[in-house]
Design an enzyme around this catalytic site. Structure first.
Site, short mmCIF file in Angstrom:
data_model
loop_
_atom_site.label_atom_id
_atom_site.label_comp_id
_atom_site.label_asym_id
_atom_site.label_seq_id
_atom_site.Cartn_x
_atom_site.Cartn_y
_atom_site.Cartn_z
N ASP A 48 24.94 16.02 50.88
CA ASP A 48 25.86 15.64 49.80
C ASP A 48 27.30 15.53 50.31
OD1 ASP A 48 24.03 15.47 47.65
OD2 ASP A 48 23.98 17.65 47.48
N GLY A 49 27.67 16.42 51.24
CA GLY A 49 29.02 16.39 51.80
C GLY A 49 29.29 15.07 52.51
N ARG A 151 45.37 31.97 31.90
CA ARG A 151 45.81 32.83 32.99
C ARG A 151 44.57 33.23 33.79
NH1 ARG A 151 49.10 34.18 28.88
NH2 ARG A 151 51.32 34.44 29.30
N THR A 164 26.53 20.19 39.01
CA THR A 164 25.61 21.07 39.73
C THR A 164 26.26 21.64 41.01
OG1 THR A 164 24.72 19.02 40.64
CG2 THR A 164 23.40 20.11 38.96
N ALA A 165 27.52 21.28 41.26
CA ALA A 165 28.19 21.74 42.48
C ALA A 165 29.08 22.95 42.14
CB ALA A 165 28.97 20.58 43.08
N TYR A 166 30.35 22.89 42.47
CA TYR A 166 31.26 24.03 42.26
C TYR A 166 31.24 24.49 40.80
CZ TYR A 166 35.46 26.88 42.65
OH TYR A 166 36.34 27.92 42.63
N ASN A 167 31.22 23.53 39.89
CA ASN A 167 31.21 23.84 38.46
C ASN A 167 30.13 24.85 38.09
OD1 ASN A 167 31.56 23.14 35.45
ND2 ASN A 167 29.44 22.53 35.83
N ALA A 188 37.64 32.69 36.84
CA ALA A 188 38.14 34.06 36.65
C ALA A 188 39.33 34.13 35.70
CB ALA A 188 38.49 34.68 38.02
P1 NAD Z 1 30.16 22.74 51.68
O1 NAD Z 1 29.81 22.45 53.11
O2 NAD Z 1 30.96 23.98 51.35
O3 NAD Z 1 28.79 22.70 50.84
C1 NAD Z 1 28.73 22.99 49.50
C2 NAD Z 1 27.31 22.85 48.97
O4 NAD Z 1 27.40 22.14 47.74
C3 NAD Z 1 26.32 22.08 49.85
O5 NAD Z 1 25.09 22.76 49.83
C4 NAD Z 1 26.20 20.74 49.14
O6 NAD Z 1 24.92 20.12 49.31
C5 NAD Z 1 26.37 21.16 47.70
N1 NAD Z 1 26.78 20.08 46.83
C6 NAD Z 1 27.74 19.15 47.02
N2 NAD Z 1 27.78 18.31 45.96
C7 NAD Z 1 26.80 18.73 45.12
C8 NAD Z 1 26.36 18.30 43.85
N3 NAD Z 1 26.94 17.26 43.25
N4 NAD Z 1 25.38 19.00 43.25
C9 NAD Z 1 24.80 20.06 43.82
N5 NAD Z 1 25.17 20.53 45.02
C10 NAD Z 1 26.17 19.88 45.65
O7 NAD Z 1 31.00 21.52 51.08
P2 NAD Z 1 30.71 19.97 51.17
O8 NAD Z 1 29.33 19.70 51.68
O9 NAD Z 1 31.88 19.35 51.82
O10 NAD Z 1 30.74 19.58 49.62
C11 NAD Z 1 31.92 19.68 48.90
C12 NAD Z 1 31.54 20.22 47.56
O11 NAD Z 1 31.10 21.53 47.74
C13 NAD Z 1 32.69 20.32 46.58
O12 NAD Z 1 32.85 19.11 45.88
C14 NAD Z 1 32.25 21.47 45.71
O13 NAD Z 1 31.59 21.01 44.56
C15 NAD Z 1 31.24 22.22 46.53
N6 NAD Z 1 31.70 23.57 46.76
C16 NAD Z 1 31.06 24.56 46.11
C17 NAD Z 1 31.51 25.86 46.22
C18 NAD Z 1 30.80 26.92 45.46
O14 NAD Z 1 29.77 26.61 44.85
N7 NAD Z 1 31.32 28.13 45.42
C19 NAD Z 1 32.60 26.19 47.02
C20 NAD Z 1 33.22 25.14 47.69
C21 NAD Z 1 32.78 23.82 47.55
#
Ligand code: NAD
Length: 268
Positions: A48-49, A151, A164-167, A188
């Site tokens: 995905d990255g 805050r 499905t990612a950071y969210n 937080a």
């Molecule tokens: P990374 O190498 O830190 O990998 C983050 C993980 O998120 C990988 O496993 C990747 O496959 C997964 N991912 C990315 N997009 C996704 C999606 N749309 N749905 C489900 N999983 C997904 O970072 P990266 O590969 O450069 O990807 C950047 C993305 O990583 C950012 O956009 C952010 O959403 C995510 N991220 C997540 C966290 C967390 O969950 N705590 C922290 C930092 C970044």
């Protein structure tokens, strides 16, 4: 006659190099031209990255570029094809009868105190705002009307495909990508008798916009997908569903909820 111009973007894994080499040969045999600068189709090989990087490399050509993801690691959310399916991929591309698929993007506008014109960004997954040293204090407006004073550590604003990612890690809801909306999730938040936020993620419709006004400070970090911006003098950041969408080529439909289950739950 050429069938089209294809750019191939890949990560540094050995398997991705090998897949890139094989795919280049197969595409050329099938009368495609490899064009890394002005393609009609962008193939990303990796995870995905890698797909996020490929998207940003060509985000200024979204009106005529379609994307396709090949994964060399585990199943990705943007990558449909496996690296052992390249022959099938090329034949499918040549007779692309898959229904056209496109998904919403987030339009992010960063406004600075000393500048009239805001800076524009597009996010495929999300944008986050965090404050590095002290508690972030921000006024959240929906459609120019104050909603809450936040805050806490920060805020995340995501697309449906980014849900499905950071969210998801910060407790946001998973949103089906056919829903044309975006989501605000707290990172937080401070909640007690004095300070109050809603405390749950909200889904905002495509006819609405969100603006976050920040206290003046120089320690904000804004992330857009994989990239981080650290600028002084940020006054506000506005979000809405972008006019542009990301279009896919040879998109193999996989039931969205099955993909979610396979990625996060596994066998039941
Ligand atoms: P990374 O190498 O830190 O990998 C983050 C993980 O998120 C990988 O496993 C990747 O496959 C997964 N991912 C990315 N997009 C996704 C999606 N749309 N749905 C489900 N999983 C997904 O970072 P990266 O590969 O450069 O990807 C950047 C993305 O990583 C950012 O956009 C952010 O959403 C995510 N991220 C997540 C966290 C967390 O969950 N705590 C922290 C930092 C970044």
């Amino acid at each position: 006659m050429t069938k089209g111009k294809v750019a191939i973007m890949h990560n540094k894994q050995e398997s991705s190099f090998a897949a890139q080499k094989k795919l280049t040969a197969l595409l050329q045999e099938a009368d495609y031209i490899i064009d890394q600068n002005d393609p009609d189709i962008v193939v990303s090989i990796g995870g995905d990255g890698t797909f996020l990087s490929a998207f940003h490399e060509f985000e200024h050509k979204l009106d005529h570029v379609r994307f396709l993801g090949v994964h060399t690691g585990h199943l990705g959310f943007y990558t449909d094809w496996r690296d052992f399916e390249l022959e099938e991929l090329v034949s499918n591309l040549s007779n692309d009868e898959n229904p056209p698929i496109s998904y919403p993007l987030l339009d992010v506008q960063v406004k600075y105190h000393q500048q009239d014109e805001p800076q524009h960004f597009l996010a495929l997954n999300e944008a986050t705002i965090k404050r590095a040293i002290r508690t972030m204090v921000a006024d959240v407006y929906i459609k120019d009307e104050i909603f809450e004073r936040f805050r806490g550590d920060g805020l995340s604003v995501s697309t449906p495909t980014g849900s499905t990612a950071y969210n998801k890690s910060v407790g946001g809801a998973v949103l089906h990508p056919r829903i044309n909306a975006f989501q605000l999730a707290e990172i937080a938040s401070l909640n007690n008798r004095v300070f109050r936020t809603l405390g749950s993620p909200i889904i905002i419709s495509d006819s609405e916009w969100l603006t976050i006004y920040l206290e003046e400070s120089s320690d904000y970090l804004i992330t857009i997908d994989r990239f981080t911006i650290q600028h002084d003098g940020i006054e506000s950041i506005s979000f809405k569903i972008a006019d542009e969408r990301v279009h896919f080529a040879s998109y193999r439909h996989m039931h969205f909820w099955r993909r979610v289950k396979d990625s996060f739950i596994g066998e039941v």
